[in-house]
Design a protein around this motif. Structure first.
Motif: not given
Lengths: 373, 209, 192
Positions: A23, A25-26, A29, B88, B91, B95-96, C71-72
């Protein structure tokens, strides 16, 4: 049991830590991801509207006014604080279907057009997405007619695609121009609304009142029979009386066109046609379906029952026009009208209500509908 | 004296992953995510780095916590940890490097089931120290990446005529076959053949000595 | 219905999970040396793929998405699949020993089968509804089965073929896979 609970706890603990970490990191980003997505959309939009620095999403605020053309997305293009134009992503029917981006500036001119999807025939309809066809729309005023043959040059061999793209661009351009004029002080329009009232087949009652306005109808279905051509079936007939006087008879007939169509033919007592209306048709859109356009069926109004009803094609002379690109439909259409008109007039004559004509010539000459290749 | 011995040990662990126990060519694990992304070098490098990151982080965490992970639930815990790092990576890439992320599609999430990571974590880092795990992970990661890069180079060059993205071969010399899936299989198969041959040579030399 | 048939055929042939997308290569190479093993593995894959999709699709649609927890996805999906496999194995051992005998032992290997996770992710990415997702899952599993059995058959022939020394062992398998993939490439354009 105890170990199981303890183990489950440990597992849950790891899971919770993991979720919390993710969460975290989310949230770090997510803004970046949203921005990346926006930049991508913007760079696509900037391809048609290079002057803009930013785009405001106004999707849903502009309607096309047409059932078949949809405005997927709409953006107002801004340079700094000033609006410089509008970009619409439009999907509409061409030969098959196309999706394109069109940008309009504040002076009601198209800036650029870019196709994002075109499923038309490669090498033919697909050429509408390329130069030189697409270039002719640059700097074109949205108030122009956008008619192939007059202000738009169609691609030879791809008339349908060309006409359809022109229509889509007219609709999109016009609506964008109007939106800019109303909301952002863009130039006001001088052109007429795009003619979009989609023609469609008519219900019987609508067809009847259209053929004989103000008349009252008596059902005489069953009294009008088809004696000359087995493949065309007369499915209904109505006597039309207006102010006590006989206006004529409306005959509903079904026959083969490209697929099948049901027409309503209005016959006056003097053996002329009040007109023809399309009650139903299963012919293809962009082809025979065009028979539902008033432009087409209107050609039959005023014809005499005893005319030849031969369709002008490459193979024969004739007294009626064909729908461009839909010869078979036109041949079938003319046949149905001829038979219905003849039988309607015969009915009127037989009942002493109308002028008598010659007996049915044998064979009853109809257009020959070619077999499918 | 002990310092150099430990250093040697670490380096040998590292070298192990690159050649002798190369995950792709020797152990033949972790094939899943690999071949699909080797159509060009950018994807190949991207995948290699992503995989290495997940591998290193997973091995490090699991090795550091190895006394705190009960044996009975070790597999689910491994999965949680590996999946978290994969997320991670996913994500961060979105993003990048959104274009790269989209080019790789479902293969980034598939890192979580990459046999290499699960295999190394289970057989190595669960039983060894953090330092050893780091070198093992790096070795395996580099071993994975260099093979991926080699395959990508060949496929990009022969199939698209490009070398690191720069157009080199004119179109009529390009063999589209290599950019498509059969080409991937073929290049990989031939590379394995070469690796086996090289290995056999080395073994022969070692035996002859 | 038409739509479902299209999805099935595309998943099974045109976008064959192994030969065209390079997914599930480990069992493809590892299991195809024995036709019986291949059948067992394929059944297990079919079973788990369908179950996994049936479990993860609602999880995403009704839990993750509405709560903005997308995201999960990776974490929850893989845990669901792993737990599902455990449960299924447990259940099979107890109540259907015959079935367990034919495919149970492959179940543990399936947790890390890329194809299953790939399918669960694909149906979300493609925005399929539930019925479409199920069809897709069955299609993909069928495609996997097809390619596995084909390679198993080819391997029988390879055993007695004069393979050059250079290619003996695994390399020739990949060459065979390359040829198989080429033939599957012929399915492109099957569905417009």
């Amino acid at each position: 049991m105890k170990t199981m609970i303890k183990l489950s706890f440990i597992l849950a603990a790891y899971a919770v830590v993991a979720c919390v970490g993710l969460a975290f990191v989310y949230t770090l980003t997510a803004p970046r991801i949203a921005e990346a997505a926006k930049n991508e959309v913007n760079s696509a939009l900037r391809e048609v509207c290079p002057d803009a620095t930013d785009f405001i999403d106004v999707s849903g605020k502009v309607e096309s006014g047409s059932a078949s053309i949809s405005f997927d997305r709409a953006y107002v293009a801004k340079k700094g604080d000033a609006a410089v134009g509008m970009v619409l992503q439009v999907t509409g029917p061409t030969y098959k279907s196309s999706t394109l981006l069109v940008a309009v500036n504040m002076a009601r001119q198209i800036i650029a057009v870019r196709f994002t999807a075109n499923t038309d025939t490669p090498g033919l309809g697909s050429k509408t997405a390329e130069s030189p066809f697409i270039d002719q729309f640059r700097a074109k005023s949205v108030d122009d007619a956008f008619k192939a043959g007059s202000d738009v040059q169609a691609i030879s061999g791809a008339t349908i695609s060309s006409k359809a793209v022109a229509t889509i661009l007219k609709v999109a351009g016009f609506r964008a121009g109007e939106y800019l004029a109303v909301n952002y002080g863009g130039a006001a329009g001088s052109g007429a609304e795009p003619i979009l009232a989609e023609s469609a087949p008519m219900e019987i009652s609508a067809a009847l009142s259209d053929l004989f306005p103000g008349a009252e109808f008596t059902d005489v279905s069953g009294k009008v029979a088809n004696t000359v051509e087995r493949s065309i079936v007369i499915t209904g007939a109505w006597l039309a009386k207006k102010d006590g006087a006989l206006a004529g008879v409306a005959v509903q007939a079904k026959g083969q066109t490209y697929k099948a169509s049901t027409l309503v033919v209005g016959v006056r007592p003097d053996r002329t046609l009040a007109g023809v209306r399309v009650n139903a048709t299963s012919d293809s859109k962009n082809y025979g379906y065009a028979m539902v356009e008033p432009d087409y069926y209107g050609k039959y109004a005023g014809k005499r029952v005893d005319d030849a009803y031969l369709v002008k094609t490459a193979d024969q002379e004739g007294d009626v026009d064909a729908i461009s690109g839909a010869t078979v439909s036109s041949l079938g259409f003319a046949n149905i009208v001829k038979v219905a008109a003849f039988e309607g007039a015969s009915y009127l004559a037989g009942a002493g209500l109308g002028a008598k004509g010659k007996a049915a010539p044998k064979p009853f000459v109809l257009n020959v509908i070619p077999e499918e290749e | 004296m002990r310092e150099t011995n430990t250093m040697k040990k670490y380096l040998s662990i590292f070298a192990n992953g690159i050649l002798t126990e190369n995950p792709l060519l020797m152990l033949m694990i972790g094939l899943c995510s690999s071949l699909a992304v080797t159509t060009n070098i950018a994807n190949g490098v991207g995948m290699g780095l992503a995989m290495t990151f997940v591998l290193v982080m997973s091995e490090v965490i699991i090795s550091a916590f190895r006394r705190l992970i009960p044996d009975a639930i070790r597999i689910p815990v491994f999965i949680i940890i590996i999946a978290s790092f994969t997320t991670i990576v996913d994500l961060v890439m979105k993003a990048y490097a959104p274009a790269l992320s989209r080019a790789m599609g479902v293969f980034i999430p598939l890192i979580v089931v990459n046999c290499i990571i699960m295999g190394r974590v289970e057989s190595f880092s669960y039983k060894r120290t953090v330092a050893e795990s780091v070198f093992d992970a790096l070795g395996m990661g580099v071993g994975y990446t260099w093979v991926l890069c080699l395959i990508s180079l060949i496929r990009e060059f022969l199939g698209d005529g490009r070398f690191f993205g720069h157009a080199i071969l004119p179109e009529r010399f390009q063999v589209k076959f290599f950019s498509q899936s059969p080409g991937g299989f073929l290049v990989f198969g031939l590379l394995i053949a070469v690796a086996l041959a090289v290995n056999a040579r080395i073994a022969k030399k070692g035996a002859a000595r | 219905m038409n739509d479902l048939v299209k999805i099935f055929l595309t998943a099974m042939l045109i976008d064959n999970v192994v030969l065209m997308r390079f997914i599930a290569l480990c069992p493809f190479i590892g299991m195809s040396n024995d036709a019986r093993k291949s059948v067992g593995m394929s059944l297990a894959v079919l079973f788990v793929t369908v179950l996994a999709t049936a479990a993860t699709w609602p999880l995403y649609m009704f839990v993750l998405k509405p709560m903005h927890l997308e995201f999960l996805q990776i974490l929850t999906f893989i845990l669901v699949i792993a737990s599902l496999v455990q449960l299924v194995e447990f259940y099979l051992k107890k109540s259907a020993p015959a079935l367990y005998g034919s495919m149970g032992v492959y179940l543990t290997l399936i947790t890390t089968n890329c194809a299953i996770l790939a399918v669960t992710f694909d149906v979300i990415a493609k925005g399929y509804g539930f019925a479409q997702s199920m069809t897709y899952a069955v299609g993909v599993a069928s495609g996997f089965t097809l390619s596995l059995l084909l390679l198993a058959g080819i391997r029988e022939r390879i055993k007695i073929a004069p393979v050059p020394d250079f290619l003996k062992g695994t390399p020739i398998l990949f060459v065979a896979a390359a040829l198989l993939a080429m033939s599957f490439g012929g399915f492109a354009g099957l569905i417009k």
